[in-house]
Design a protein around this motif. Structure first.
Motif, PDB file in Angstrom:
ATOM      1  N   TYR A  18       0.838  -1.194   0.000  1.00 42.58           N
ATOM      2  CA  TYR A  18       0.000   0.000   0.000  1.00 42.58           C
ATOM      3  C   TYR A  18       0.874   1.246   0.000  1.00 42.58           C
ATOM      4  O   TYR A  18       1.879   1.323   0.709  1.00 42.58           O
ATOM      5  CB  TYR A  18      -0.888   0.016   1.248  1.00 42.58           C
ATOM      6  N   SER A  62      -2.501  -3.766  -2.885  1.00 46.64           N
ATOM      7  CA  SER A  62      -2.184  -4.860  -3.808  1.00 46.64           C
ATOM      8  C   SER A  62      -1.877  -6.117  -3.014  1.00 46.64           C
ATOM      9  O   SER A  62      -1.200  -6.070  -1.992  1.00 46.64           O
ATOM     10  CB  SER A  62      -0.976  -4.504  -4.669  1.00 46.64           C
ATOM     11  N   TYR A 116       0.996  -4.567  -7.795  1.00 44.72           N
ATOM     12  CA  TYR A 116       1.575  -3.308  -7.312  1.00 44.72           C
ATOM     13  C   TYR A 116       2.349  -2.633  -8.443  1.00 44.72           C
ATOM     14  O   TYR A 116       2.246  -1.427  -8.641  1.00 44.72           O
ATOM     15  CB  TYR A 116       2.474  -3.608  -6.125  1.00 44.72           C
TER      16      TYR A 116
END
Length: 152
Positions: free
Chosen positions: A47, A57, A63
């Motif tokens: 994050y 993610s 990500y």
């Protein structure tokens, strides 16, 4: 090097993996960060509140899909470590915290930020890999970081 030193080195190198210079090859998340993230663990949670959509993610690939378009669109990105890394490591797990400053130059202008990043690493057969990431970012006043980056 002991585990703490290894993680300190990894976290510091991770920051500078985000650096971009005008003329660099297009940013590739897996190519740049393959040695840092665990691309196969089901335990991944990543994050960064700099993402306008504030997505979490659950895979390193996911990500990367957030950040590849962003970093392919910047002219340059400069980073400097402002504090840390601070590491604790034991029994195949490690946590590291670091604060960095960055200047991101995009076609639309310059953004200066201060980010505190916390990473959780686990030891794999291939080495230490990130399975948790949390970044908290403060957008700074324009010009606040003038003179902090060579060449920026």
């Amino acid at each position: 090097m002991n585990d703490q030193q290894v993680i300190e080195d990894l976290h510091t190198r991770w920051v500078f993996g985000w650096d971009r210079r005008e003329g660099d090859e297009p940013f590739g998340f897996a190519r740049t960060f393959g040695e840092f993230y665990d691309f196969s663990s089901p335990e991944v949670r990543l994050y960064d509140d700099f993402d306008p959509e504030r997505r979490v993610s659950t895979t390193a690939t996911g990500y990367g899909a957030i950040w590849e378009p962003v970093f392919r669109g910047v002219v340059s990105a400069w980073h400097v470590v402002d504090d840390g890394p601070h590491v604790i490591a034991a029994d195949g797990l490690a946590a590291s915290t670091l604060r960095f400053l960055a200047r991101i130059v995009a076609p639309g202008g310059v953004t200066d930020i201060r980010t505190t990043t916390s990473l959780v690493w686990h030891r794999t057969a291939a080495g230490w890999r990130i399975v948790r990431e949390h970044n908290s970012t403060e957008v700074l006043q324009p010009g606040e970081l003038d003179g902090r980056f060579d060449g920026a």
